[in-house]
Design an enzyme around this catalytic site. Structure first.
Site, PDB file in Angstrom:
ATOM      1  N   HIS A 365      49.194  34.498  42.942  1.00  0.00           N
ATOM      2  CA  HIS A 365      47.965  35.102  42.429  1.00  0.00           C
ATOM      3  C   HIS A 365      47.426  34.333  41.228  1.00  0.00           C
ATOM      4  CE1 HIS A 365      45.903  38.557  40.184  1.00  0.00           C
ATOM      5  NE2 HIS A 365      45.149  38.305  41.240  1.00  0.00           N
ATOM      6  N   ARG A 366      46.138  34.007  41.265  1.00  0.00           N
ATOM      7  CA  ARG A 366      45.463  33.242  40.205  1.00  0.00           C
ATOM      8  C   ARG A 366      46.213  31.946  39.914  1.00  0.00           C
ATOM      9  NH1 ARG A 366      43.610  38.124  36.033  1.00  0.00           N
ATOM     10  NH2 ARG A 366      42.702  39.448  37.661  1.00  0.00           N
ATOM     11  N   GLU A 392      46.093  31.536  45.154  1.00  0.00           N
ATOM     12  CA  GLU A 392      44.754  32.130  45.063  1.00  0.00           C
ATOM     13  C   GLU A 392      44.136  31.710  43.745  1.00  0.00           C
ATOM     14  OE1 GLU A 392      42.000  35.207  43.473  1.00  0.00           O
ATOM     15  OE2 GLU A 392      44.049  34.847  42.804  1.00  0.00           O
ATOM     16  N   ASP A 394      40.302  31.661  41.374  1.00  0.00           N
ATOM     17  CA  ASP A 394      38.966  32.231  41.219  1.00  0.00           C
ATOM     18  C   ASP A 394      38.001  31.137  40.801  1.00  0.00           C
ATOM     19  OD1 ASP A 394      39.789  35.181  41.410  1.00  0.00           O
ATOM     20  OD2 ASP A 394      41.081  34.433  39.807  1.00  0.00           O
ATOM     21  N   HIS A 407      38.415  33.646  36.212  1.00  0.00           N
ATOM     22  CA  HIS A 407      38.370  34.968  36.830  1.00  0.00           C
ATOM     23  C   HIS A 407      37.266  35.836  36.231  1.00  0.00           C
ATOM     24  CE1 HIS A 407      39.472  39.242  37.347  1.00  0.00           C
ATOM     25  NE2 HIS A 407      39.868  38.858  38.538  1.00  0.00           N
ATOM     26  N   GLU A 466      38.723  32.149  45.948  1.00  0.00           N
ATOM     27  CA  GLU A 466      37.864  33.327  45.813  1.00  0.00           C
ATOM     28  C   GLU A 466      36.580  32.940  45.079  1.00  0.00           C
ATOM     29  OE1 GLU A 466      37.532  37.699  43.668  1.00  0.00           O
ATOM     30  OE2 GLU A 466      39.513  36.773  43.872  1.00  0.00           O
ATOM     31  N   LYS A 468      33.570  34.076  43.111  1.00  0.00           N
ATOM     32  CA  LYS A 468      33.161  35.251  42.342  1.00  0.00           C
ATOM     33  C   LYS A 468      31.642  35.443  42.453  1.00  0.00           C
ATOM     34  CE  LYS A 468      35.974  37.037  40.220  1.00  0.00           C
ATOM     35  NZ  LYS A 468      37.022  38.016  40.613  1.00  0.00           N
ATOM     36  N   ASP A 582      52.053  37.710  41.580  1.00  0.00           N
ATOM     37  CA  ASP A 582      52.274  36.880  40.396  1.00  0.00           C
ATOM     38  C   ASP A 582      53.690  36.321  40.379  1.00  0.00           C
ATOM     39  OD1 ASP A 582      49.721  37.312  39.257  1.00  0.00           O
ATOM     40  OD2 ASP A 582      50.368  39.267  38.512  1.00  0.00           O
TER      41      ASP A 582
END
Length: 609
Positions: A365-366, A392, A394, A407, A466, A468, A582
């Site tokens: 994540h991120r 992933e 952003d 993000h 992703e 935004k 995470d």
């Protein structure tokens, strides 16, 4: 007493004859294995490209994005899918027939003490196939059947690997087993019996130069007459091969554990071992296919020559000895080209191919915010070290149109600098420190661009990008797609967004890029969304029923953000396809808790750690 002594002498004579025949056949064994490796690699290229394209076309025609357990039967029973599967089976059988032909021909040359080069063996195979087709006329497809039946024994190790590692093959067999165990046992027994009875069909055809009917009849008679010795020889051969493969696997994993311990941080050792275990099993399965086919093929030929003495010379009629060394350079060149192609395919593996083998995948994540500053190159490097399948990230757009990883709508939380991203140009962004607020260890870590992230992850880590939606990213979709295409990473990236219009634009620009719709609540039939290949859903909204409906519609479910072991297990039991977390190394451990190799891998981790 005399009977017992005669049987003992007969057994000793049989083994002595078999050893003598084997010693002559193995003269060309090394070039034969090289030739078969070459053909396997070529076959993989053809099947991967054509098979993946055909499967994607059928899925698209049926309105599915993915093949799942729930829509498997709909797919398999569709007329177009049946046609594709029949064609694929014909290609596989033709490939198998060619492999068996080059093995028999190379063995016959070895029996005549005539050396053959690798490329010559391949050319001999074409000649053998041409001869079989000419002699059989319209009945030539029967040779494909003979190859398939023989393949049950010649390729036993590879078939076992396919069953154990390709989840949809395993699922189909499980469905058949639960649907009627008696029928499955009867079918399996019938195939084994037919395979044994047909095991000498091709050797008979290529040495005795007989037609289809006579080749089958001769194979049946020899197998029935000498069944105990034939079965014993095959069992012994495959038993020894299995022991050798098992020893090599454990040696490879032990060596890999030592290397990982020296090169990886302690927190990433076990996760890396789990991934290496998958890769070593894959390589081992392919090696078992090549070596098993070569050894088993020569063993079957040896048994045939033992029970049909004098036919080897007849099988060599009209064949001129060649000069092996003259073909080495050409073979080496073609093998290098194939190896380069396979490496490129592995580095840019298609999601469909990946999905055939995998179970639940892991996304950092991120970029891997649990171990490094979120949405930074340091986080992505950590995700690679911790053996995540995806990261992933952003993505937003600066005031001067540069795509960066961020993000929030502003930089305050991650850099301590105030200002909206659409009001800040890239030169200002480059001066920001995205690491110090996380830890002094990462002081000076910059806010990266999407291009930098793609360059870092190319061939190393798949990306979930992703996009935004903040009302100011007018060209974000077009720019992201252009970057992905320019880097040649269409098969390595998926694009997700909470803005469904973005997904529509992605599909308009490049329909091959996979898309995911991000939702934090489930209402209605979200799985029916046309332009979303999968759904990225908050894990606390996911139920087994929702996953089942999505899978029936041919869509995967990615669960976010799953950080506790309890929630990870719950999502795995619900059947989700991807855990966004995470803590990728912890997720890897949870996924492997029920795997058969866990105890051995943990022992290795303890030994080296």
């Amino acid at each position: 007493m005399c009977t017992i002594e005669n049987e003992q002498k007969g057994g000793e004579s049989y083994m002595k004859d078999l050893r003598q025949i084997w010693n002559r056949l193995r003269k060309n064994l090394a070039p034969l294995l090289c030739a078969q490796l070459f053909c396997w690699m070529a076959g993989m290229i053809v099947l991967e490209r054509i098979g993946s394209s055909a499967a994607r076309a059928v899925l698209s025609y049926m309105g599915y994005s993915y093949l799942t357990a729930e829509n498997y039967m709909d797919f398999a029973s569709h007329p177009l899918a049946i046609l594709v599967l029949v064609c694929a089976a014909a290609v596989v059988l033709a490939f198998l027939l060619f492999e068996l032909a080059i093995g028999i021909r190379a063995g016959l040359y070895g029996y005549q003490r005539t050396p053959r080069g690798v490329f010559q063996i391949i050319l001999d195979g074409f000649g053998s196939i041409r001869d079989l087709v000419r002699r059989s006329g319209a009945a030539w497809p029967v040779w494909l059947l003979a190859a398939g039946l023989s393949g049950l024994f010649v390729c036993g190790h590879f078939l076992y690997y396919i069953v154990m590692n390709m989840k949809f093959v395993r699922y189909a067999l499980q469905r058949m087993w639960t649907g009627g165990r008696g029928y499955v046992v009867l079918l399996a027994g019938g195939l084994i019996a037919a395979g044994l009875l047909s095991i000498f069909v091709l050797p008979a055809a290529m040495t005795g130069r007989t037609g289809v009917k006579d080749s089958f009849l001769k194979s049946f008679r020899l197998t029935i007459r000498h069944f105990p010795k034939i079965a014993g020889g095959l069992i012994l051969c495959n038993g020894l091969l299995s022991v050798c493969f098992l020893i090599l696997y454990y040696l490879a994993m032990t060596g890999a554990a030592g290397i990982v311990w020296f090169l990886r941080p302690p927190s990433a050792v076990m996760a890396t071992l789990y991934v290496l275990d998958d890769h070593i099993r894959l390589a081992g399965g392919l090696a078992a296919g090549v070596v098993g086919m070569g050894i088993n093929g020569q063993m079957i030929l040896a048994l045939y020559l033992r029970f049909s003495p004098g036919e080897a010379a007849e099988g060599m009629l009209g064949i001129r000895p060649g000069r092996p060394k003259k073909t080495v350079w050409l073979f080496s060149l073609l093998l290098a080209l194939e190896a380069g192609y396979l490496y490129n395919t592995a580095a840019h593996v298609t999601l469909l191919t990946e999905n055939m083998y995998g179970g639940t995948f892991i996304t950092a994540h991120r970029g891997g915010a649990g171990a490094a500053p979120e949405n930074t190159l340091a986080a992505l490097k950590n995700a690679i070290e911790n053996a995540a399948d995806y990261a992933e990230i952003d993505v937003q757009e600066t005031s001067d149109g540069v795509l960066i990883l961020l993000h929030d709508n502003d930089f305050a939380r991650t850099t301590g600098t105030y200002g909206k991203v659409w009001e800040t140009d890239y030169a200002q962004v480059r001066q920001m420190d995205a690491g110090s607020r996380y830890s002094s260890e990462y002081a000076g870590e910059p806010v990266p661009t999407l291009e930098e992230a793609l360059e870092l992850c190319q061939g190393r880590l798949d990306l979930n990008i992703e996009l935004k939606s903040n009302g100011h990213n007018e060209d974000i979709v077009e720019k992201a797609v252009q970057l992905i295409e320019s880097m040649g990473m269409t098969g390595q990236c998926v694009i997700t967004s909470a803005n469904y219009r973005y997904l529509e634009q992605v599909k308009e620009l490049n329909e091959d890029i996979r898309t995911g719709y991000i939702i934090n609540m489930v209402y209605g039939r979200a799985e029916r969304l046309e332009h979303a290949d999968f759904l990225s859903v908050s894990f606390d909204c996911i139920t087994e029923e929702f996953v089942r409906r999505a899978h029936e519609a041919g869509k995967e479910i990615h669960a976010w953000t799953v950080n506790s072991r309890k929630d990870m297990r719950k999502m795995i039991e619900a059947g989700v396809d991807n855990l966004i977390t995470d803590r990728p190394s912890v997720a890897r451990e949870v996924l492997e808790e029920d795997g058969g190799s866990l105890g051995f891998l943990e022992a290795l981790g303890f030994l080296w750690g």
